[in-house]
Enzyme design. Structure first.
Site, PDB file in Angstrom:
ATOM      1  N   VAL A  11       0.843  -1.241  -0.090  1.00  0.00           N
ATOM      2  CA  VAL A  11      -0.071   0.142  -0.031  1.00  0.00           C
ATOM      3  C   VAL A  11       0.790   1.294   0.084  1.00  0.00           C
ATOM      4  O   VAL A  11       0.496   2.086  -0.683  1.00  0.00           O
ATOM      5  CB  VAL A  11      -1.119  -0.025   1.235  1.00  0.00           C
ATOM      6  N   LYS A  66      -6.901  -1.758   9.541  1.00  0.00           N
ATOM      7  CA  LYS A  66      -8.515  -2.184  10.276  1.00  0.00           C
ATOM      8  C   LYS A  66      -8.066  -2.852  11.543  1.00  0.00           C
ATOM      9  O   LYS A  66      -9.106  -2.337  12.430  1.00  0.00           O
ATOM     10  CB  LYS A  66      -8.991  -3.052   9.290  1.00  0.00           C
ATOM     11  N   GLY A 124     -11.230  -1.323   1.026  1.00  0.00           N
ATOM     12  CA  GLY A 124     -10.239  -0.664   0.049  1.00  0.00           C
ATOM     13  C   GLY A 124     -10.502   0.621  -0.661  1.00  0.00           C
ATOM     14  O   GLY A 124     -10.792   1.671  -0.073  1.00  0.00           O
ATOM     15  N   GLY A 150      -0.928 -10.828  -4.021  1.00  0.00           N
ATOM     16  CA  GLY A 150      -0.773  -9.767  -3.174  1.00  0.00           C
ATOM     17  C   GLY A 150      -2.108  -9.507  -2.446  1.00  0.00           C
ATOM     18  O   GLY A 150      -1.977  -8.529  -1.684  1.00  0.00           O
ATOM     19  N   ASP A 210     -10.254  -9.989   9.310  1.00  0.00           N
ATOM     20  CA  ASP A 210     -10.229  -8.966   8.478  1.00  0.00           C
ATOM     21  C   ASP A 210     -11.534  -8.302   8.310  1.00  0.00           C
ATOM     22  O   ASP A 210     -11.971  -7.034   8.503  1.00  0.00           O
ATOM     23  CB  ASP A 210      -9.543  -9.289   7.062  1.00  0.00           C
ATOM     24  N   LYS A 266     -13.301  -4.686   9.852  1.00  0.00           N
ATOM     25  CA  LYS A 266     -14.009  -3.958   8.993  1.00  0.00           C
ATOM     26  C   LYS A 266     -15.421  -3.643   9.392  1.00  0.00           C
ATOM     27  O   LYS A 266     -15.750  -2.372   9.508  1.00  0.00           O
ATOM     28  CB  LYS A 266     -13.787  -4.316   7.704  1.00  0.00           C
TER      29      LYS A 266
HETATM   30  N1  NAP Z   1      -2.462  -5.012   0.978  1.00  0.00           N
HETATM   31  C1  NAP Z   1      -3.787  -4.574   0.526  1.00  0.00           C
HETATM   32  O1  NAP Z   1      -4.397  -4.641  -0.354  1.00  0.00           O
HETATM   33  C2  NAP Z   1      -4.589  -3.768   1.884  1.00  0.00           C
HETATM   34  C3  NAP Z   1      -5.690  -3.208   1.651  1.00  0.00           C
HETATM   35  C4  NAP Z   1      -6.386  -2.423   2.844  1.00  0.00           C
HETATM   36  C5  NAP Z   1      -5.571  -2.353   3.900  1.00  0.00           C
HETATM   37  N2  NAP Z   1      -4.451  -2.920   4.068  1.00  0.00           N
HETATM   38  C6  NAP Z   1      -3.626  -2.577   5.277  1.00  0.00           C
HETATM   39  O2  NAP Z   1      -2.550  -1.769   4.836  1.00  0.00           O
HETATM   40  C7  NAP Z   1      -1.486  -1.765   5.756  1.00  0.00           C
HETATM   41  C8  NAP Z   1      -0.312  -2.176   4.994  1.00  0.00           C
HETATM   42  O3  NAP Z   1      -0.554  -3.292   4.261  1.00  0.00           O
HETATM   43  P1  NAP Z   1       0.722  -3.909   3.104  1.00  0.00           P
HETATM   44  O4  NAP Z   1       0.104  -4.811   2.474  1.00  0.00           O
HETATM   45  O5  NAP Z   1       1.126  -2.616   2.399  1.00  0.00           O
HETATM   46  O6  NAP Z   1       1.798  -4.475   4.142  1.00  0.00           O
HETATM   47  P2  NAP Z   1       3.280  -5.004   3.665  1.00  0.00           P
HETATM   48  O7  NAP Z   1       3.296  -5.051   2.020  1.00  0.00           O
HETATM   49  O8  NAP Z   1       3.481  -6.202   4.509  1.00  0.00           O
HETATM   50  O9  NAP Z   1       4.053  -3.825   4.047  1.00  0.00           O
HETATM   51  C9  NAP Z   1       4.212  -3.426   5.438  1.00  0.00           C
HETATM   52  C10 NAP Z   1       5.292  -2.088   5.545  1.00  0.00           C
HETATM   53  O10 NAP Z   1       5.304  -1.876   6.777  1.00  0.00           O
HETATM   54  C11 NAP Z   1       6.806  -1.782   7.395  1.00  0.00           C
HETATM   55  N3  NAP Z   1       6.646  -2.030   8.631  1.00  0.00           N
HETATM   56  C12 NAP Z   1       6.437  -3.122   9.414  1.00  0.00           C
HETATM   57  N4  NAP Z   1       6.403  -3.094  10.654  1.00  0.00           N
HETATM   58  C13 NAP Z   1       6.990  -1.708  11.083  1.00  0.00           C
HETATM   59  C14 NAP Z   1       7.335  -1.049  12.121  1.00  0.00           C
HETATM   60  N5  NAP Z   1       7.171  -1.504  13.327  1.00  0.00           N
HETATM   61  N6  NAP Z   1       7.903   0.150  12.078  1.00  0.00           N
HETATM   62  C15 NAP Z   1       8.136   0.692  10.537  1.00  0.00           C
HETATM   63  N7  NAP Z   1       7.636   0.154   9.601  1.00  0.00           N
HETATM   64  C16 NAP Z   1       7.210  -1.286   9.869  1.00  0.00           C
HETATM   65  C17 NAP Z   1       7.516  -2.881   6.375  1.00  0.00           C
HETATM   66  O11 NAP Z   1       8.875  -2.403   6.441  1.00  0.00           O
HETATM   67  P3  NAP Z   1       9.830  -3.254   5.387  1.00  0.00           P
HETATM   68  O12 NAP Z   1       9.809  -2.888   4.305  1.00  0.00           O
HETATM   69  O13 NAP Z   1      10.956  -2.736   6.262  1.00  0.00           O
HETATM   70  O14 NAP Z   1       9.431  -4.911   5.767  1.00  0.00           O
HETATM   71  C18 NAP Z   1       6.673  -2.743   4.981  1.00  0.00           C
HETATM   72  O15 NAP Z   1       7.350  -1.298   4.411  1.00  0.00           O
HETATM   73  C19 NAP Z   1      -1.835  -2.945   6.799  1.00  0.00           C
HETATM   74  O16 NAP Z   1      -2.618  -2.471   8.106  1.00  0.00           O
HETATM   75  C20 NAP Z   1      -3.083  -3.648   5.882  1.00  0.00           C
HETATM   76  O17 NAP Z   1      -4.108  -4.444   6.767  1.00  0.00           O
HETATM   77  C21 NAP Z   1      -3.725  -3.515   2.880  1.00  0.00           C
END
Ligand code: NAP
Length: 398
Positions: free
Chosen positions: A15, A96, A125, A178, A192, A196
């Site tokens: 994201v 969420k 989303g 993803g 999840d 929501k």
């Molecule tokens: N993916 C989706 O489609 C989607 C949709 C709606 C909502 N979300 C929500 O959006 C959020 C992010 O999801 P994502 O899919 O983008 O996750 P992701 O791809 O796993 O990326 C997570 C990011 O957070 C960083 N991170 C993790 N722990 C951390 C900490 N303690 N301090 C600083 N940085 C930290 C990671 O760092 P590194 O790069 O160093 O590992 C990475 O850059 C989540 O809450 C998820 O529920 C996701």
């Protein structure tokens, strides 16, 4: 009044990177990413000078007036978001779990420090459902909000019902694309959707519900027997979250697989899409549909919140602050399909009445009325049993 936004971005994963790209395509917005906080030091697509590794450092940075939190760890996220709000910074989040588990505290912090926390991307989303519930459905005509809230489990169910693929193969595909979180249980066991639903409930009826007190069950136990049963009867199985207004200012909510007939809006919601049906007294049903997961769709909802912060927008929590309180109740009855193998599993389910039953060499099933309270009492054990549950026709008695 539009203000210049200096963004501290926390998280640069699916994201975070999606937002970064979407932001570059929106030059009209006066916003700039000043710093990005991530967890691990490694080669990135942007210069190393853009990154930092401490959320605490970022929220104290005086050059930053907006923190955008997009990390996967809910506890760390709450720590960072709460600190940012206490430091007088507005926050946008997509997390969420963090929001649903800490909503009461987050509302308090916003009031106390006069700052804004927006989280449109946290539910469905790219579909702007939260802001619509807050602004358009800001009267007391709302009756229910029902929806497919999780893109990954919906993707899996689509592959099963539309392409005859198996559960494990479909889950793997969802992860590779993803859509599914690293821990698939978050998606397929209904967590999840639950988080929501808790968020949508706060903006639909003003009630802040503890997620631990809500009945939720997912699709991880689905078997070929259940799929055959659904197909033969002309149903698809969908994972559905629902909050419904009952009489005397009460609400009921749960997340359960549901046997869905062709005449329902959500029947045709496939793949990673989400669909939300909003039902009201005067307008009957309205339907919102769109991509529920993925970097760009989610990034676009985050971008919309960033723009809203630029216009000093805050959630007023109108239902909570200006209407009579709705009480979450766990009473009522639903009709379920229960597939089981062993009598010792069946013994956990105290049916009030049974309308259909089948005994076979492989599996058995019963369809009947059961109390929500009884299901809630065993909710943490449902996944351990060799069973599958889906709501058929819902009947609530009060
Ligand atoms: N993916 C989706 O489609 C989607 C949709 C709606 C909502 N979300 C929500 O959006 C959020 C992010 O999801 P994502 O899919 O983008 O996750 P992701 O791809 O796993 O990326 C997570 C990011 O957070 C960083 N991170 C993790 N722990 C951390 C900490 N303690 N301090 C600083 N940085 C930290 C990671 O760092 P590194 O790069 O160093 O590992 C990475 O850059 C989540 O809450 C998820 O529920 C996701």
């Amino acid at each position: 009044m539009k203000k210049k936004l200096k963004i501290g971005l926390v998280g640069f994963g699916v994201v975070g990177q999606g937002l970064y790209d979407v932001l570059q395509k929106s030059p009209a917005l006066d916003a700039e990413i000043v710093k990005i906080c991530v967890k691990n030091k490694r080669q990135r697509a942007l210069p190393e000078s853009m990154f930092c590794y401490s959320g605490e450092e970022l929220v104290k940075d005086e050059n930053i007036n907006l923190v955008v939190e997009l990390i996967s760890d809910a506890d760390a996220a709450f720590h960072i978001v709460a600190a940012a709000l206490r430091n007088g910074k507005d926050v946008v989040s997509a997390n969420k779990k963090m929001i649903a588990e800490n909503l009461a505290e987050l509302i308090k912090l916003q009031e106390e420090y006069g700052v804004s926390l927006l989280y449109e991307a946290s539910a469905c989303g790219s579909i702007p459902v939260i802001r619509n519930l807050e602004e358009y459905y800001d009267n007391d005509l709302l009756l229910s909000v029902t929806g497919i809230l999780n893109g990954s489990s919906n993707y899996i169910l689509s592959k099963i019902f539309e392409e005859n693929k198996g559960y494990a193969e479909s889950l793997k595909e969802a992860q590779e694309l993803g859509f599914a979180e690293a821990d698939p249980s978050f998606d397929v066991d209904g967590f999840d959707s639950l988080f929501k639903l808790v968020i949508l409930t706060a903006h639909s009826f003003g009630t802040v519900v503890n997620p631990e007190e809500v009945l939720h069950y997912g699709i991880s136990n689905i078997s070929d027997f259940d799929i055959r049963f659904a197909r033969e009867k002309g149903y698809k199985i969908k994972l559905v979250g629902q909050v419904e207004k009952l009489e005397e200012n009460k609400i009921s909510l749960f997340v359960l697989p549901r046997l869905v007939k062709k005449d329902k809006y959500i029947y045709n919601v496939e793949d990673e899409f989400n669909g939300v049906v909003i039902k009201g007294l005067a307008y009957d049903k309205q339907f919102m549909f769109g991509k529920g997961a993925g970097g760009y769709p989610t990034g676009s909802a985050v971008l919309s919140d960033i723009t809203a912060i630029g216009h000093d927008y805050k959630y007023e929590y109108k239902k909570k602050n200006f209407y009579k309180e709705f009480l979450y109740v766990q009473s009522g009855e639903i009709e379920i399909y229960l597939r089981y193998r062993k009598d010792e599993d069946l013994a956990h389910f105290n049916f009030i009445s049974i309308s259909e039953e089948y005994t076979g060499p492989e599996y058995n099933y019963k369809i009947g009325l059961i109390s929500i309270k009884e299901l809630l009492a065993i909710k943490d054990h449902l996944r351990e049993m060799d069973i599958f549950i889906a709501v058929t026709r819902k009947t609530l008695n009060y």
